[in-house]
Design a protein around this motif. Structure first.
Motif, PDB file in Angstrom:
ATOM      1  N   THR A 228      -2.452  -0.396   1.702  1.00 56.04           N
ATOM      2  CA  THR A 228      -3.617  -0.679   0.871  1.00 56.04           C
ATOM      3  C   THR A 228      -4.581  -1.644   1.537  1.00 56.04           C
ATOM      4  O   THR A 228      -5.796  -1.509   1.399  1.00 56.04           O
ATOM      5  N   ILE A 229      -4.044  -2.627   2.260  1.00 59.79           N
ATOM      6  CA  ILE A 229      -4.875  -3.643   2.910  1.00 59.79           C
ATOM      7  C   ILE A 229      -4.566  -3.621   4.405  1.00 59.79           C
ATOM      8  O   ILE A 229      -3.690  -4.351   4.884  1.00 59.79           O
ATOM      9  N   PRO A 230      -5.244  -2.770   5.165  1.00 60.58           N
ATOM     10  CA  PRO A 230      -4.936  -2.646   6.601  1.00 60.58           C
ATOM     11  C   PRO A 230      -5.548  -3.780   7.417  1.00 60.58           C
ATOM     12  O   PRO A 230      -6.325  -3.556   8.344  1.00 60.58           O
ATOM     13  N   ALA A 231      -5.204  -5.007   7.050  1.00 62.37           N
ATOM     14  CA  ALA A 231      -5.780  -6.175   7.712  1.00 62.37           C
ATOM     15  C   ALA A 231      -5.031  -6.477   8.996  1.00 62.37           C
ATOM     16  O   ALA A 231      -3.832  -6.195   9.122  1.00 62.37           O
ATOM     17  N   ALA A 232      -5.731  -7.104   9.924  1.00 65.71           N
ATOM     18  CA  ALA A 232      -5.148  -7.381  11.241  1.00 65.71           C
ATOM     19  C   ALA A 232      -3.899  -8.239  11.131  1.00 65.71           C
ATOM     20  O   ALA A 232      -2.916  -8.010  11.839  1.00 65.71           O
ATOM     21  N   GLU A 233      -3.915  -9.239  10.251  1.00 64.14           N
ATOM     22  CA  GLU A 233      -2.773 -10.144  10.169  1.00 64.14           C
ATOM     23  C   GLU A 233      -1.532  -9.428   9.639  1.00 64.14           C
ATOM     24  O   GLU A 233      -0.411  -9.732  10.035  1.00 64.14           O
ATOM     25  N   ILE A 234      -1.713  -8.456   8.757  1.00 65.06           N
ATOM     26  CA  ILE A 234      -0.571  -7.700   8.230  1.00 65.06           C
ATOM     27  C   ILE A 234      -0.027  -6.766   9.304  1.00 65.06           C
ATOM     28  O   ILE A 234       1.195  -6.624   9.466  1.00 65.06           O
ATOM     29  N   ILE A 235      -0.923  -6.127  10.046  1.00 65.96           N
ATOM     30  CA  ILE A 235      -0.495  -5.311  11.186  1.00 65.96           C
ATOM     31  C   ILE A 235       0.284  -6.165  12.165  1.00 65.96           C
ATOM     32  O   ILE A 235       1.348  -5.777  12.670  1.00 65.96           O
TER      33      ILE A 235
END
Length: 529
Positions: A228-235
């Protein structure tokens, strides 16, 4: 003398132009950057942007009289990306929300900063409708999420904030072409908050799992959030979980990698790793995990993009025995951190480029943290004895004292006062319960038995006064003060921006650091079912 007069004239002209610009901006209702209201907004602005964990420069912040609540403008040519905030919004939020002023402001700023984070070129004003609703929906979701991760209570007041903004700015009267009807907009916010809150608590659970030695389960948490939130920090965190499975699964011997890498300097226990050769299945498992990490990092990596992802990609390439690729990834960074020089120095050493390795280790010789002190010693050993004979020096016999004060500071943990705030039925069934500032996570023990074998962790997430730790390390303490009190951490995990987390297993405490100072901590207590 002529030179002095020429310089003086130019200086006077510059001062005149600056003064004229200041007068014009003041006449147009701009707040100066020295105004107390501007400083208050800027403090929240900077903290929220740091929560995004992005290496790109933040947009400009302008506060002036405006017909809109706030708006992000994408920069083109010589114009920089800019967020414009209505000057009247500041006094309105102070009156209506009082002590909640920073939280309400963070909800608005995080939405506009999310536009900058996602490189949205066409945006509407805050709460306004748009011909393309996708950027606004993405900014809503990312904004709520990162306002929360930056430490603001974005969930608790979102609906109330939109109701009051609609009334104060008379948005219903401006027509449905510009703004959705207030009730419809608030209902949409309620649904978004429910989604983001669930994901935020799962993200917190993933961080706890990652920090306490369960990276496989943590990867599942991050994978769910990233959908849902393909943010860099989550990746980055998902890829990091793969790297930690290699490091913690004894799939990498000290002979192969004697250095303490920035993603996981296991400074106290690394000597206990077996130096044995791996069986074929173990080698296949290691390569598969590293290839998986490489794929994940590549999904969030671009030259000039997120520095933390680039650093972890370089580490992965180094562990895949491809130091040339690691060197190229570090060289692509516009600004190189001390950790980047460390990884490149190790890569040069692995590639047989001893002189260049020496240059990089010289660049970081004055860095004070444990990570660099340990690696400088290992580098001296490698230079003297060769790669395979180097080892991590002992931690100096420093003892750790328990930091657990959870049961002394909180009501009896019979869970009767806890309220379930989210339940996540994915491969892991993760329940999150809350009692004030204390969260209880029901987390799996074994990645192969999702949902069948759990342990409950009561986790106090401390980000302000009210809780204590055994060694009396306070918020704002420096990294040397922390390690002087607690000794060498079991793990140091780099987080977004200039953040890091220091884990002390015996003490059952995880310290969060930002810019080299303690910003808070987790104190956790395990209760096996």
């Amino acid at each position: 003398m002529a030179v002095y007069r020429k310089f003086s004239s130019w200086s006077l002209l510059s001062l005149y132009l600056l003064a004229a610009t200041t007068v014009v901006r003041a006449q147009q209702g701009y707040l100066s950057e020295t105004h107390p209201d501007y400083r208050a907004v800027r403090q929240v602005f900077d903290k929220v942007w740091e929560g995004f964990g992005s290496s790109k420069a933040p947009p400009d912040l302008v506060i002036r009289e405006n017909q809109e609540i706030a708006r992000y403008t994408f920069g083109t040519g010589a114009l920089k990306p800019t967020i414009v905030v209505d000057k009247g919004l500041i006094s309105f939020l102070r009156t209506e929300f009082r002590h909640e002023f920073p939280n309400a402001l963070a909800c608005i700023l995080s939405h506009e900063l999310a536009h900058h984070y996602h490189d949205h070129q066409q945006t509407a004003g805050f709460a306004a409708t748009s011909n393309d609703p996708r950027p606004e929906e993405q900014a809503d979701i990312s904004g709520f999420f990162f306002a929360y991760t930056a430490g603001y209570a974005s969930f608790a007041l979102a609906e109330r904030l939109f109701e009051k903004l609609y009334a104060h700015y008379r948005l219903d009267a401006r027509g449905s072409k510009l703004y959705l009807p207030g009730k419809e907009r608030v209902a949409g916010v309620r649904a978004q908050v429910a989604t983001v809150r669930r994901l935020a608590y799962i993200y917190e659970a993933g961080k706890v799992l990652l920090l306490t030695g369960k990276p496989a389960e943590a990867a599942s948490c991050f994978e769910l959030v990233r959908a849902t939130i393909p943010a860099a920090e989550i990746i980055n965190n998902q890829g990091l979980a793969c790297l930690l499975q290699v490091a913690q699964g004894n799939l990498l011997s000290p002979k192969e990698m004697p250095f303490a890498l920035p993603f996981e300097p296991d400074l106290s226990q690394r000597l206990l790793m077996n130096a044995r050769g791996l069986s074929d299945p173990e080698m296949q498992q290691r390569v598969a995990l590293l290839r998986q990490a490489e794929r994940i990092f590549h999904q969030g990596y671009a030259p000039g993009g997120n520095d933390r992802i680039a650093l972890n990609l370089a580490i992965t390439q180094l562990l895949l025995d491809n130091p040339n690729a690691a060197i190229g990834t570090i060289n692509s960074l516009d600004r190189k951190s001390p950790e980047a020089y460390l990884v490149r120095g190790i890569s040069y050493l692995k590639d047989g480029q001893s002189q260049r390795a020496t240059e990089d280790f010289t660049r970081i010789k004055n860095e004070k943290s444990q990570l660099f002190a340990v690696n400088q010693e290992i580098y001296r050993q490698v230079k003297a004895n060769g790669w395979e004979k180097a080892g991590v020096p002992p931690a100096g016999g420093q003892r750790r004292t328990s930091g657990l004060l959870l049961r002394e500071k909180l009501p009896p943990l019979d869970y009767s006062g806890f309220k379930r705030v989210t339940q996540a039925p994915f491969p892991i069934t993760t329940d999150v319960w809350r009692y004030g500032d204390v969260f209880s996570y029901s987390l799996p023990v074994n990645a192969a038995k999702y949902g069948t074998n759990h342990q409950k962790w009561t986790v106090a997430k401390v980000s302000g006064e009210g809780y204590d730790n055994r060694k009396k390390v306070r918020i704002g303490a420096t990294e040397p003060e922390l390690t002087a009190a607690y000794g060498v951490p079991d793990f140091i995990l780099q987080t977004g921006g200039q953040g890091a987390s220091y884990l002390y297993k015996t003490a059952q405490i995880v310290f969060n650091l930002q810019r080299g100072a303690v910003s808070g901590w987790y104190v956790y207590d395990e209760v096996l079912d």
